[in-house]
Structure formats: C-alpha cells, structure tokens
Design an enzyme around this catalytic site. Structure first.
Site, PDB file in Angstrom:
ATOM      1  N   LYS A  79     -15.656  92.452 -17.885  1.00 42.41           N
ATOM      2  CA  LYS A  79     -17.156  92.603 -17.930  1.00 42.41           C
ATOM      3  C   LYS A  79     -17.430  93.251 -19.045  1.00 42.41           C
ATOM      4  O   LYS A  79     -16.759  94.348 -19.605  1.00 42.41           O
ATOM      5  CB  LYS A  79     -17.430  93.717 -16.740  1.00 42.41           C
ATOM      6  CG  LYS A  79     -19.131  93.971 -16.299  1.00 42.41           C
ATOM      7  CD  LYS A  79     -18.937  94.897 -15.294  1.00 42.41           C
ATOM      8  CE  LYS A  79     -20.360  95.281 -14.904  1.00 42.41           C
ATOM      9  NZ  LYS A  79     -20.557  96.128 -13.513  1.00 42.41           N
ATOM     10  N   SER A 154     -23.776  93.958 -10.157  1.00 44.52           N
ATOM     11  CA  SER A 154     -23.867  93.803 -11.437  1.00 44.52           C
ATOM     12  C   SER A 154     -22.726  93.129 -12.122  1.00 44.52           C
ATOM     13  O   SER A 154     -22.838  92.388 -13.239  1.00 44.52           O
ATOM     14  CB  SER A 154     -24.014  94.935 -12.094  1.00 44.52           C
ATOM     15  OG  SER A 154     -22.754  95.788 -12.410  1.00 44.52           O
ATOM     16  N   SER A 178     -21.257  96.856  -7.011  1.00 44.92           N
ATOM     17  CA  SER A 178     -21.268  95.890  -8.190  1.00 44.92           C
ATOM     18  C   SER A 178     -20.097  95.210  -8.252  1.00 44.92           C
ATOM     19  O   SER A 178     -19.973  94.245  -9.068  1.00 44.92           O
ATOM     20  CB  SER A 178     -21.548  96.652  -9.522  1.00 44.92           C
ATOM     21  OG  SER A 178     -22.844  96.824  -9.316  1.00 44.92           O
TER      22      SER A 178
END
Length: 492
Positions: A79, A154, A178
């Site tokens: 990420k 996310s 997330s």
C-alpha cells in the site's frame, strides 16, 4: 495448468525452495499479469519492475546458497502508505506529489530482509480515509470480480492486486476496517493484527491510536507467513508491544474441537444483505461441523461505534495532517504570496474533499468548548466498547461475524452520501477501537457472484487463534480457491 502468478504464497515458497521454479520466472509472470490486467483493475500507483527483477535475482542466489526464508523470492506489493527508500510514496494524495523517502519503514526492512520481491506500490483512499478506494486522488481501483464495483477501502489496491493475481501477497493498513473490508469485497484473506503487534515506524499516520499494519493474501497460510515476517517489537515505535511472536502456521489444525466461538447478536442486524446472511450462517454451521461450540455473546455498545470512531479518528487526523503545509513534503503552492498564503493554498490544492471534511470535523471536536462534549465523551465510549469485548471473551475463545453488511457496491453509488459510505464499516469499526486482532476470509458468494467475507475476532495478541479458526474453515471449503475471470487472463 496454474500460471505461476496464480500460486498461493505457501505453494510458491515450496517450489522456489526446491528449485522447481525460479523467482525470476515467478516475478516475470506477475509483471506480465500486471501489464495484462492493470488497465482494467487499477491496483498500482507505481510499478517497480527494475527493482523487482533485481530483488528476484538476489532471491534466486540466496535460495541457491540454502539461505531462504518462506518469503524469499515471493512477489509482493505495498500500500502506498509505507515509506520506501528511493520509491515515490504518495498516500494517494496530491499533497505528497514528488515525495521520495530516504529510508524504509520497519515492515519494508523486514520484508526485504526476508527476501520478498517488491513489484510496486498500491492504490488506496487518500491518507487511508475511505471505504471504497474512490477517495484516491490518483484514480479509482476496480473490483476484479466485477469491474463496475468498488474494491473496498482503504487498502483497495492491496486487495485487488491479490485477487487479480498480480502479486502473491500485499501489505495494507487497517484503522476502521481498511484491510478486512477490501479483503471481504475481493474474496481474499486479510488480517488486522493486535494494535502494537506490528511496527508503525515508517507508516504515514492517519489516526495513530488505531492504525495497524497487516497482510493480505489468497490463503490464510499465506497471510500467516507474511505476518510472521513483519511482527515483533520495534524500539523505534513507542506503541510497539514487546511480546513473543508464536509460529503461526504451527498452530493450524484441521479441527476446532474444544474451541468456543462467540456469535454477537448485534452483528446480525437489520439491513444485512440476504446473500451475506445466508453465507455467514452456512459458515457458522461449517464451524460447528469442525467441532467448535457456538454461543451467543453481546456487544451492547456496538451502535455507538461509528460515531465514536469518526470523532476519534478525525481528531487524530487533524493533528497528524498538520505537517503537510508545503514546507517539508511534496506539493508547494503560493510561495510567492508569503508563508501564510503558501500554507493555505498548498493545503487547499493538495487535499481532497474527504480529507478536508475530516480535518474540519477533527478540528471542531478538539476546539475549546466542544472537547468535552465530543472528543472526551467519545473516548469514554471507546472504553465501554473495549469492555464489551473483554466481557464477551470470558465465555468464548474467538468471535465470528460477517465482515460487512453487504458485498461490493457499484462505483459512484455512495460518493455523494458520506454517512452511507461510513456505515459500510459498521461491523469492522469496533475492533480497532478495542485494539483487537481480526481477520476476514471468504465464506461464499451472493447471487451476483460477489464474494462474502467471514470476520474472525481474537483476544489481544491471539492472532494464532484466529489463524487456527480460519485455516480449519479454509481446509474444509473451496471458496478461497475461486479466482475472478480477469485473473485467469493469460498474458502473451
């Protein structure tokens, strides 16, 4: 025949160490899959092909010397919230345009030390604020199971990259769900460890008292091997817990005899999609078949979790994001008009609408006259939520529930209604408020062919117990073996 990029982490690791395949070939298969699918999926913000090939070359040499770890030669993605030396790190925000870190975060260091191969940096909601990966300033990630649906947020890029078989495993972060929400939407395994189990050093902060790093992979065993490599005390993170890290794969068994699993009555709420309800109840029956005893538990303050979460996280975000003002990082606007104007123009141009909304909300709840009414009250409710779990764990070893009320929703269908978007996290949001570990694994599909996730919540530092439940369930079902059609696209 299974393409190399479709292998699970544990299978690829075994073939690499027996030298039946090479990391160079495995990495090329992943890069080819990225080329073939990325225009449709949009998982990546940066593809580090040259870095990946160099890491793969070193991994093959290391394996030849007999010095491999289970992750040596495994292609992974990160990420874009993790600091990576020499590789752009944006947090999917315009305000970090051009920012290239000069050092690696702790988890990046540990994965490099284990010999993992970095294929690239992955899309996310801006500063991890979102449930759909639509808040990225750099593009929307699509769900590999249905390109018209969201991947979840996310850590949407991290989930879609695994589901599309672009890489074998990824790292995400989980503040309110997330990791677990996108894992559920994309039909993969994702675990949020106990707060403090994994170092946050070198992770761009959203809400410091909740942020936690965790792995995502196609299988539970793959996620366990990733967590094994990154877990453990780090003196550079003051919130890091100094506790032994068990051998996660050693605790996995085929049966659950003797385990008591709690079923929270508040999580089987009105509004739960029929497909989610049916798949979850079938999974509970399967866990009972495996020997587990199921008991009802109560988490009575669940109804206050969403409000509590958005007050606490917005307050922390408004403080953490104060450092982005055009002076030290990335974007700078309006310098010619003076310092005060530069601050304002940079933040106005650099932050997206959702980030601005949360900064304003956080500033408001921390302001004089409102602190006690909102922030202090939210912190008291947070304590009550933690005590709910402590009470429930007096009667069970782990808690099982749906991960989300529904499956992946259509892109654009909730962007004009922030409250509806926030409610996507209603079943995941209590866990980080209590600092607990939790995991999502696939447990079925709805009538639209979209994955359904099963959430397993553990006691503090009992990730091993979660892996035991997840591995036993996976071993008796085939849901985790399903692959979206786009992932089966063979590159030339």
């Amino acid at each position: 025949m299974t393409s190399l990029n479709e292998l699970a982490v544990e299978d690829a690791s075994r073939l690499l160490q027996s030298r039946e395949i090479s990391s160079a070939d495995l990495t090329e298969a992943c890069l080819a899959q990225v080329d073939a699918t990325e225009p449709s999926v949009g998982s990546f913000l940066t593809v580090t092909a040259d870095v990946a090939r160099e890491h793969a070359r070193r991994a093959d040499e290391r394996i030849a010397r007999g010095e491999a770890t289970p992750l040596t030669g495994i292609p992974i993605g990160l990420k874009d919230i993790f600091l990576t030396r020499g590789v752009a790190t944006t947090c999917a925000s315009r305000i970090l345009e051009g920012f290239v870190p000069t050092f690696n975060g702790t988890v990046v260091e540990r994965l490099e030390r284990a010999g993992a191969v970095l294929v690239g940096k992955l899309n996310m909601d801006e500063f991890a604020m979102g449930s759909s990966c639509e808040n990225s300033a750099l593009g929307t990630t699509h769900n590999p199971w249905d390109l018209g649906r969201v991947a979840g947020g996310s850590s949407g890029g991290s989930a879609s990259a695994v589901a599309a078989r672009q890489v074998l495993a990824t790292l995400g972060t989980d503040t309110g769900g997330s990791i677990r929400l996108p894992a559920s939407y994309c039909g993969i395994a994702g675990i949020k460890p106990t707060y403090g189990r994994v170092s946050r050093y070198g992770v761009i902060a959203f809400a410091s008292s909740l942020d936690q790093v965790g792995p995502m992979a196609a299988s539970t065993r793959g996620a366990a091997l990733m967590l094994q490599a990154i877990a453990g005390h780090d003196e550079r993170d003051s919130t890091s817990i100094d506790a032994p890290v068990p051998d996660y794969t050693a605790t996995m068994t085929e049966r659950l005899d003797g385990m008591v699993l709690g079923i929270p009555k508040e999580y089987f709420i009105g509004g739960l999609d029929l497909g989610v309800d049916l798949a979850t109840r079938a999974a509970l029956d399967q866990l009972r078949e495996l020997g587990a005893t199921l008991v009802e538990v109560s988490l009575p303050h669940t109804e206050y979790a969403v409000a509590t979460y958005y007050i606490v996280t917005s307050a922390e975000a408004s403080s953490n994001l104060g450092r982005y003002d055009g002076v030290r990082y990335g974007l700078r606007r309006g310098e010619e008009n003076g310092v005060r104007e530069m601050y304002g123009e940079t933040r106005d141009a650099g932050f997206g609408a959702e980030v601005k909304r949360r900064i304003m909300l956080g500033t408001y709840v921390l302001s004089a006259g409102y602190y006690d009414a909102y922030y202090a009250k939210a912190m008291r409710v947070r304590t009550l939520i933690r005590r709910d779990f402590e009470e429930a764990f007096r009667t069970c070893d782990a808690i099982v529930s749906p991960t989300a009320p529904g499956t992946a929703f259509a892109i654009g269908s909730r962007t004009d209604d922030p409250l509806k978007m926030y409610l996507s996290d209603i079943l995941t949001i209590s866990v980080p408020l209590a600092g607990l570990p939790a995991m999502s694994i696939p447990c079925g599909f709805d009538d639209d062919g979209l994955p359904v996730g099963l959430q397993i919540i553990g006691k503090p530092l009992d990730e091993a117990g979660i892996f035991r439940v997840a591995a036993a369930y996976e071993g008796s079902t085939e849901w985790h073996r399903r692959v979206p059609a786009i992932a089966q696209r063979k590159s030339a």
